[in-house]
Scaffold this motif. Structure first.
Motif, PDB file in Angstrom:
ATOM      1  N   ALA A 122      41.908  58.837   7.252  1.00 58.73           N
ATOM      2  CA  ALA A 122      43.113  59.054   7.382  1.00 58.73           C
ATOM      3  C   ALA A 122      43.997  59.544   6.237  1.00 58.73           C
ATOM      4  N   MET A 123      43.542  59.384   4.893  1.00 59.57           N
ATOM      5  CA  MET A 123      44.027  60.235   3.728  1.00 59.57           C
ATOM      6  C   MET A 123      43.597  61.473   3.643  1.00 59.57           C
ATOM      7  N   ALA A 124      42.469  61.992   4.417  1.00 58.82           N
ATOM      8  CA  ALA A 124      41.831  63.371   4.227  1.00 58.82           C
ATOM      9  C   ALA A 124      42.653  64.244   4.658  1.00 58.82           C
ATOM     10  N   ALA A 125      43.487  63.730   5.873  1.00 51.78           N
ATOM     11  CA  ALA A 125      44.535  64.710   6.494  1.00 51.78           C
ATOM     12  C   ALA A 125      45.637  64.730   6.044  1.00 51.78           C
ATOM     13  N   THR A 126      46.223  64.170   4.894  1.00 52.56           N
ATOM     14  CA  THR A 126      47.261  63.968   4.275  1.00 52.56           C
ATOM     15  C   THR A 126      47.469  64.814   2.993  1.00 52.56           C
ATOM     16  N   ARG A 127      48.500  64.770   2.075  1.00 51.36           N
ATOM     17  CA  ARG A 127      48.896  65.387   1.064  1.00 51.36           C
ATOM     18  C   ARG A 127      49.562  64.285   0.178  1.00 51.36           C
ATOM     19  N   GLY A 128      49.608  64.894  -1.206  1.00 54.18           N
ATOM     20  CA  GLY A 128      50.427  64.307  -2.091  1.00 54.18           C
ATOM     21  C   GLY A 128      51.823  64.239  -1.919  1.00 54.18           C
ATOM     22  N   ALA A 129      52.656  63.214  -2.519  1.00 53.19           N
ATOM     23  CA  ALA A 129      54.073  63.150  -2.341  1.00 53.19           C
ATOM     24  C   ALA A 129      54.792  64.028  -3.256  1.00 53.19           C
ATOM     25  N   SER A 130      53.889  64.668  -4.192  1.00 50.62           N
ATOM     26  CA  SER A 130      54.625  65.318  -5.161  1.00 50.62           C
ATOM     27  C   SER A 130      54.121  66.932  -5.095  1.00 50.62           C
ATOM     28  N   ASP A 131      54.795  67.874  -5.459  1.00 46.70           N
ATOM     29  CA  ASP A 131      54.417  69.315  -5.566  1.00 46.70           C
ATOM     30  C   ASP A 131      53.420  69.423  -6.375  1.00 46.70           C
ATOM     31  N   GLU A 132      52.347  70.378  -5.891  1.00 48.44           N
ATOM     32  CA  GLU A 132      51.234  70.737  -6.727  1.00 48.44           C
ATOM     33  C   GLU A 132      51.848  71.196  -8.205  1.00 48.44           C
ATOM     34  N   GLY A 133      51.192  70.976  -9.251  1.00 50.38           N
ATOM     35  CA  GLY A 133      51.433  71.376 -10.542  1.00 50.38           C
ATOM     36  C   GLY A 133      52.503  70.405 -11.251  1.00 50.38           C
ATOM     37  N   SER A 134      53.186  69.555 -10.556  1.00 50.74           N
ATOM     38  CA  SER A 134      54.383  68.965 -11.253  1.00 50.74           C
ATOM     39  C   SER A 134      53.747  67.719 -11.931  1.00 50.74           C
ATOM     40  N   VAL A 135      54.468  67.351 -12.738  1.00 54.98           N
ATOM     41  CA  VAL A 135      54.193  66.205 -13.860  1.00 54.98           C
ATOM     42  C   VAL A 135      55.562  65.396 -13.943  1.00 54.98           C
ATOM     43  N   GLY A 136      55.209  63.925 -13.807  1.00 56.35           N
ATOM     44  CA  GLY A 136      56.471  63.185 -13.835  1.00 56.35           C
ATOM     45  C   GLY A 136      55.953  61.995 -15.014  1.00 56.35           C
ATOM     46  N   VAL A 137      57.014  61.854 -16.059  1.00 56.41           N
ATOM     47  CA  VAL A 137      57.200  60.855 -17.079  1.00 56.41           C
ATOM     48  C   VAL A 137      58.177  59.829 -16.906  1.00 56.41           C
ATOM     49  N   GLY A 138      57.883  58.581 -17.089  1.00 56.56           N
ATOM     50  CA  GLY A 138      59.050  57.712 -17.043  1.00 56.56           C
ATOM     51  C   GLY A 138      58.896  56.162 -17.387  1.00 56.56           C
TER      52      GLY A 138
END
Length: 168
Positions: free
Chosen positions: A19-35
């Motif tokens: 099921a995960m193989a057909a999906t994508r990440g929730a964030s844009d490629e190349g993005s970084v989040g810090v918090g």
């Protein structure tokens, strides 16, 4: 009983992988989040958008545990896939994510004990449109493998709420 829990987790992961193989990440490629991450380990939250998946990491005090006799450091790392996107209209949406990861903890007192577990984080995220602030909530049931530096298969669990400033 412990072997049954490990086998059930393995079956669940193997069932989720297609099921995960057909999906994508929730964030844009190349993005970084810090918090800030608050939960079973409270401290720094990180997220790396890799395109097909996201890499999540947290490090901080484990279970708010600090006292006169020592403290606990906790950390985790996971890969996360978007399995569904709740469209709220306009640019607003909330991805539902599923992943696989590991939790680690160090109990630092007179001696040091180590914990290790495998978890399946399920989360929901929201990023403010046209503003780099993202919020998340994750619940991660799993299996503990090492407890107090001894091999011991048992139930493990992690939970997080956090906010990230997104770059890129």
């Amino acid at each position: 009983m412990k072997r049954k829990a490990l086998v059930l987790l393995l079956v669940a992961v193997l069932a989720a992988v297609p099921a995960m193989a057909a999906t994508r990440g929730a964030s844009d490629e190349g993005s970084v989040g810090v918090g800030l991450n608050i939960g079973t380990n409270t401290g720094l939250g990180l997220k790396f958008g890799m395109g097909k998946f996201d890499i999540l990491a947290n490090i901080g005090l484990a279970n708010f545990n600090i006292g006169a006799d020592g403290f606990n450091l906790g950390g985790d790392v996971a890969v996360s896939y978007e399995v569904y996107d709740f469209d709220l209209g306009g640019k607003h949406h909330m991805p539902l994510t599923l992943g696989l990861g590991a939790t680690m903890a160090l109990d630092i007192k007179k001696d040091v004990d180590f914990d290790l577990g495998l978890v399946v984080p399920v989360g929901i995220e929201y990023q403010i449109p046209d503003f780099p602030l993202a919020f998340y909530l994750r619940l991660a049931p799993g299996v503990g493998i090492v407890n107090d530096s001894k091999f011991n298969v048992d139930f493990d669990f992690a939970a997080y709420i956090g906010v990230l400033w997104m770059f890129g």
